[in-house]
Design a protein around this motif. Structure first.
Motif, PDB file in Angstrom:
ATOM      1  N   ARG A  76      15.992  61.276 100.178  1.00  0.00           N
ATOM      2  CA  ARG A  76      15.329  62.223 101.073  1.00  0.00           C
ATOM      3  C   ARG A  76      14.703  61.516 102.276  1.00  0.00           C
ATOM      4  O   ARG A  76      14.687  62.046 103.387  1.00  0.00           O
ATOM      5  N   ALA A  77      14.204  60.314 102.062  1.00  0.00           N
ATOM      6  CA  ALA A  77      13.653  59.547 103.174  1.00  0.00           C
ATOM      7  C   ALA A  77      14.749  59.185 104.184  1.00  0.00           C
ATOM      8  O   ALA A  77      14.512  59.195 105.403  1.00  0.00           O
ATOM      9  N   LEU A  78      15.948  58.886 103.677  1.00  0.00           N
ATOM     10  CA  LEU A  78      17.066  58.589 104.578  1.00  0.00           C
ATOM     11  C   LEU A  78      17.453  59.822 105.393  1.00  0.00           C
ATOM     12  O   LEU A  78      17.809  59.707 106.571  1.00  0.00           O
ATOM     13  N   LEU A  79      17.385  61.001 104.781  1.00  0.00           N
ATOM     14  CA  LEU A  79      17.715  62.225 105.508  1.00  0.00           C
ATOM     15  C   LEU A  79      16.701  62.498 106.611  1.00  0.00           C
ATOM     16  O   LEU A  79      17.052  63.031 107.671  1.00  0.00           O
ATOM     17  N   VAL A  80      15.452  62.151 106.379  1.00  0.00           N
ATOM     18  CA  VAL A  80      14.443  62.280 107.438  1.00  0.00           C
ATOM     19  C   VAL A  80      14.823  61.392 108.623  1.00  0.00           C
ATOM     20  O   VAL A  80      14.757  61.805 109.793  1.00  0.00           O
ATOM     21  N   GLN A  81      15.265  60.170 108.332  1.00  0.00           N
ATOM     22  CA  GLN A  81      15.679  59.256 109.399  1.00  0.00           C
ATOM     23  C   GLN A  81      16.924  59.777 110.114  1.00  0.00           C
ATOM     24  O   GLN A  81      17.028  59.701 111.342  1.00  0.00           O
ATOM     25  N   ALA A  82      17.875  60.311 109.336  1.00  0.00           N
ATOM     26  CA  ALA A  82      19.094  60.862 109.936  1.00  0.00           C
ATOM     27  C   ALA A  82      18.755  62.035 110.848  1.00  0.00           C
ATOM     28  O   ALA A  82      19.339  62.184 111.936  1.00  0.00           O
ATOM     29  N   ALA A  83      17.809  62.878 110.431  1.00  0.00           N
ATOM     30  CA  ALA A  83      17.386  64.013 111.255  1.00  0.00           C
ATOM     31  C   ALA A  83      16.758  63.544 112.556  1.00  0.00           C
ATOM     32  O   ALA A  83      16.973  64.142 113.617  1.00  0.00           O
ATOM     33  N   GLU A  84      15.991  62.467 112.491  1.00  0.00           N
ATOM     34  CA  GLU A  84      15.372  61.922 113.700  1.00  0.00           C
ATOM     35  C   GLU A  84      16.432  61.418 114.675  1.00  0.00           C
ATOM     36  O   GLU A  84      16.325  61.608 115.896  1.00  0.00           O
ATOM     37  N   ILE A  85      17.474  60.773 114.143  1.00  0.00           N
ATOM     38  CA  ILE A  85      18.572  60.293 114.985  1.00  0.00           C
ATOM     39  C   ILE A  85      19.282  61.469 115.647  1.00  0.00           C
ATOM     40  O   ILE A  85      19.557  61.461 116.858  1.00  0.00           O
ATOM     41  N   LEU A  86      19.560  62.500 114.858  1.00  0.00           N
ATOM     42  CA  LEU A  86      20.245  63.684 115.381  1.00  0.00           C
ATOM     43  C   LEU A  86      19.411  64.381 116.442  1.00  0.00           C
ATOM     44  O   LEU A  86      19.927  64.840 117.465  1.00  0.00           O
ATOM     45  N   SER A  87      18.119  64.487 116.200  1.00  0.00           N
ATOM     46  CA  SER A  87      17.241  65.200 117.136  1.00  0.00           C
ATOM     47  C   SER A  87      17.142  64.489 118.472  1.00  0.00           C
ATOM     48  O   SER A  87      16.828  65.124 119.487  1.00  0.00           O
ATOM     49  N   ALA A  88      17.406  63.194 118.478  1.00  0.00           N
ATOM     50  CA  ALA A  88      17.319  62.422 119.719  1.00  0.00           C
ATOM     51  C   ALA A  88      18.582  62.551 120.569  1.00  0.00           C
ATOM     52  O   ALA A  88      18.597  62.116 121.724  1.00  0.00           O
ATOM     53  N   VAL A  89      19.637  63.145 120.004  1.00  0.00           N
ATOM     54  CA  VAL A  89      20.901  63.309 120.730  1.00  0.00           C
ATOM     55  C   VAL A  89      20.888  64.658 121.444  1.00  0.00           C
ATOM     56  O   VAL A  89      20.792  65.698 120.797  1.00  0.00           O
ATOM     57  N   PRO A  90      20.958  64.697 122.780  1.00  0.00           N
ATOM     58  CA  PRO A  90      20.955  65.973 123.501  1.00  0.00           C
ATOM     59  C   PRO A  90      22.140  66.835 123.084  1.00  0.00           C
ATOM     60  O   PRO A  90      23.278  66.377 123.067  1.00  0.00           O
ATOM     61  N   ALA A  91      21.856  68.072 122.736  1.00  0.00           N
ATOM     62  CA  ALA A  91      22.928  68.958 122.303  1.00  0.00           C
ATOM     63  C   ALA A  91      22.444  70.401 122.330  1.00  0.00           C
ATOM     64  O   ALA A  91      21.243  70.673 122.222  1.00  0.00           O
ATOM     65  N   ILE A  92      23.383  71.323 122.492  1.00  0.00           N
ATOM     66  CA  ILE A  92      23.087  72.746 122.363  1.00  0.00           C
ATOM     67  C   ILE A  92      23.079  73.056 120.877  1.00  0.00           C
ATOM     68  O   ILE A  92      24.039  72.763 120.173  1.00  0.00           O
ATOM     69  N   ASP A  93      22.020  73.659 120.400  1.00  0.00           N
ATOM     70  CA  ASP A  93      21.826  73.842 118.958  1.00  0.00           C
ATOM     71  C   ASP A  93      22.577  75.065 118.438  1.00  0.00           C
ATOM     72  O   ASP A  93      22.017  75.921 117.753  1.00  0.00           O
ATOM     73  N   CYS A  94      23.865  75.135 118.753  1.00  0.00           N
ATOM     74  CA  CYS A  94      24.716  76.274 118.373  1.00  0.00           C
ATOM     75  C   CYS A  94      25.383  76.004 117.029  1.00  0.00           C
ATOM     76  O   CYS A  94      25.886  74.902 116.781  1.00  0.00           O
ATOM     77  N   THR A  95      25.402  77.013 116.144  1.00  0.00           N
ATOM     78  CA  THR A  95      26.044  76.866 114.838  1.00  0.00           C
ATOM     79  C   THR A  95      27.403  77.546 114.775  1.00  0.00           C
ATOM     80  O   THR A  95      27.996  77.648 113.708  1.00  0.00           O
ATOM     81  N   ALA A  96      27.884  78.048 115.909  1.00  0.00           N
ATOM     82  CA  ALA A  96      29.215  78.672 116.002  1.00  0.00           C
ATOM     83  C   ALA A  96      29.363  79.879 115.095  1.00  0.00           C
ATOM     84  O   ALA A  96      30.440  80.135 114.565  1.00  0.00           O
ATOM     85  N   CYS A  97      28.293  80.650 114.939  1.00  0.00           N
ATOM     86  CA  CYS A  97      28.394  81.877 114.137  1.00  0.00           C
ATOM     87  C   CYS A  97      29.195  82.950 114.864  1.00  0.00           C
ATOM     88  O   CYS A  97      29.711  83.872 114.245  1.00  0.00           O
ATOM     89  N   ARG A  98      29.253  82.850 116.201  1.00  0.00           N
ATOM     90  CA  ARG A  98      30.017  83.736 117.079  1.00  0.00           C
ATOM     91  C   ARG A  98      29.410  85.134 117.194  1.00  0.00           C
ATOM     92  O   ARG A  98      30.066  86.050 117.687  1.00  0.00           O
ATOM     93  N   TYR A  99      28.180  85.323 116.772  1.00  0.00           N
ATOM     94  CA  TYR A  99      27.535  86.626 116.965  1.00  0.00           C
ATOM     95  C   TYR A  99      27.455  86.968 118.452  1.00  0.00           C
ATOM     96  O   TYR A  99      27.508  88.134 118.844  1.00  0.00           O
ATOM     97  N   CYS A 100      27.318  85.941 119.289  1.00  0.00           N
ATOM     98  CA  CYS A 100      27.170  86.145 120.725  1.00  0.00           C
ATOM     99  C   CYS A 100      28.441  86.662 121.380  1.00  0.00           C
ATOM    100  O   CYS A 100      28.395  87.279 122.452  1.00  0.00           O
ATOM    101  N   VAL A 101      29.586  86.395 120.785  1.00  0.00           N
ATOM    102  CA  VAL A 101      30.867  86.753 121.392  1.00  0.00           C
ATOM    103  C   VAL A 101      31.137  88.246 121.274  1.00  0.00           C
ATOM    104  O   VAL A 101      31.704  88.872 122.170  1.00  0.00           O
ATOM    105  N   ASP A 102      30.699  88.826 120.167  1.00  0.00           N
ATOM    106  CA  ASP A 102      30.947  90.246 119.917  1.00  0.00           C
ATOM    107  C   ASP A 102      30.235  91.087 120.973  1.00  0.00           C
ATOM    108  O   ASP A 102      29.019  91.075 121.080  1.00  0.00           O
ATOM    109  N   GLY A 103      31.004  91.800 121.773  1.00  0.00           N
ATOM    110  CA  GLY A 103      30.416  92.669 122.787  1.00  0.00           C
ATOM    111  C   GLY A 103      30.175  92.017 124.129  1.00  0.00           C
ATOM    112  O   GLY A 103      29.673  92.679 125.045  1.00  0.00           O
ATOM    113  N   CYS A 104      30.517  90.739 124.278  1.00  0.00           N
ATOM    114  CA  CYS A 104      30.343  90.089 125.584  1.00  0.00           C
ATOM    115  C   CYS A 104      31.222  90.800 126.621  1.00  0.00           C
ATOM    116  O   CYS A 104      32.452  90.871 126.448  1.00  0.00           O
ATOM    117  N   PRO A 105      30.645  91.335 127.708  1.00  0.00           N
ATOM    118  CA  PRO A 105      31.455  92.098 128.672  1.00  0.00           C
ATOM    119  C   PRO A 105      32.490  91.251 129.401  1.00  0.00           C
ATOM    120  O   PRO A 105      33.456  91.792 129.939  1.00  0.00           O
TER     121      PRO A 105
END
Length: 374
Positions: free
Chosen positions: A273-302
């Motif tokens: 679990r301590a390693l996962l905390v470190q992995a999360a810190e590494i991930l959080s430092a990488v600039p990225a759009i926090d999209c999970t690709a659920c595609r809810y946004c696509v439905d109904g896009c004009p």
């Protein structure tokens, strides 16, 4: 009951650009393998795969296996009901879902994507009471809701509706201490109300399955034979009150890996679990759009903008951009062929109202436009 559930929102498709064109033969093989390995829980929703996921449930599961051999969860799409003036729409949708899935009842049924705003819709339409009626009639067996908001909202909903039996939460090690998602706080709130928890997005839309090399190497140092996805699934499954961990599997290979790793998952120790905390810190430092690709946004896009596809490309190009290399404009043009470009966005913000991650999608599309369109 095995803790791994088959989330049918990222099924294989015959055409990557047409999410409604589900590759049914491959889904049948995945369903058969899943059941043969002792797993029984399947999760679908009204608008997954452009409304075709429920049909896939019928054709790959309900028509081919006995009803007693599987557990099926479906959801009331509150986002489709926000403009309804009465409860007639929810009754029509519920009956339609039974028919589309080819079943006479649901084992688990949820109000889909409860937020502060959608909860007001459910209250206005009496959705909780309607679903309790369906439960009394034997058309659903267990009542719950999926949730995408802050812990104080969850506490309010559970306090006002103690009849709810379970809550579906976004839980993963990256979001555990994230104040925007509040995974830990929401989990603890559910426990305080005595509710069982179903986990969604344990791999955060695949983000935790494809780690930066620094984070991946860190995890390999402790368990060389565990994949990043297995780390994420074991984190979620190891939480005491979790009854089910959903995984949106897109290939037979993913399903085989996940069912094998979850058959008798080795629990995480304090060091893990301590390693996962470190992995999360590494991930959080990488600039990225926090999209999970659920595609809810696509439905109904004009403008029919494939928002998650553009965001995935933007995220994958960040390393190249930081090193001074050019973005993959050819890939962007391929994704945009026959679809709306980022610059075609009219800022109606309908997508932002649907986004479970509460992303400022129009602002991110502006960045995509500047990156790939000039």
């Amino acid at each position: 009951m095995q803790k791994l559930g088959f989330g049918m929102m990222r099924l294989p498709t015959a055409d990557p650009k047409a999410t409604e064109q589900i590759d049914l033969p491959q889904v049948c093989a995945m369903v058969d393998t899943f059941l043969a390995r002792g797993y029984t829980y399947f999760d679908t929703a009204y608008f997954y795969h452009g409304g075709k996921s429920e049909h896939a449930v019928r054709d790959a599961l309900a028509k081919r296996h006995s009803r007693e051999s599987f557990l099926l969860a479906d959801k009331m799409p509150l986002m489709h009901l926000k403009d309804a003036d009465s409860g007639e729409a929810q009754s029509r949708i519920f009956q339609e879902q039974l028919e589309k899935c080819g079943v006479e009842y649901f084992d688990y049924y949820l109000l889909h994507c409860i937020t502060r705003e959608s909860y007001e819709t459910a209250q206005r339409l009496g959705t909780f009471a309607y679903l309790q009626q369906m439960q009394a009639e034997g058309k659903l067996r267990h009542l719950g809701f999926s949730f995408h908001d802050k812990a104080d909202v969850l506490d309010k909903v559970l306090s006002e509706h103690p009849e709810v039996e379970f809550v579906q939460l976004q839980l993963n090690y990256l979001d555990w201490e994230d104040e925007r998602v509040q995974s830990r706080k929401c989990y603890e709130t559910a426990l305080r109300h005595g509710k069982k928890v179903i986990v969604m997005e344990p791999v955060k839309g695949g983000k935790l399955a494809a780690l930066p090399e620094e984070a991946a190497a860190l995890l390999r140092s402790a368990h060389p034979d565990w994949t990043p996805a297995q780390w994420a699934l074991r984190f979620a499954a190891g939480l005491d009150q979790v009854m089910m961990v959903l995984s949106g599997m897109s290939t037979l290979g993913q399903l085989e890996e996940n069912t094998q790793s979850m058959a008798a998952p080795e629990p995480l120790c304090d060091g893990d679990r301590a390693l996962l905390v470190q992995a999360a810190e590494i991930l959080s430092a990488v600039p990225a759009i926090d999209c999970t690709a659920c595609r809810y946004c696509v439905d109904g896009c004009p403008r029919e903008i494939p928002i998650p596809d553009y965001f995935a490309l933007y995220n994958s190009d960040q390393a190249a951009l930081r090193q001074g290399r050019e973005p993959d404009r050819a890939r962007y043009q391929s994704l945009a062929r026959g679809a709306g470009t980022a610059s075609s966005c009219v800022s109606c913000r309908q997508c932002e109202q649907q986004c479970p991650q509460h992303l400022e999608i129009t602002g991110w599309l502006e960045r995509v436009k500047k990156t790939y369109e000039g």
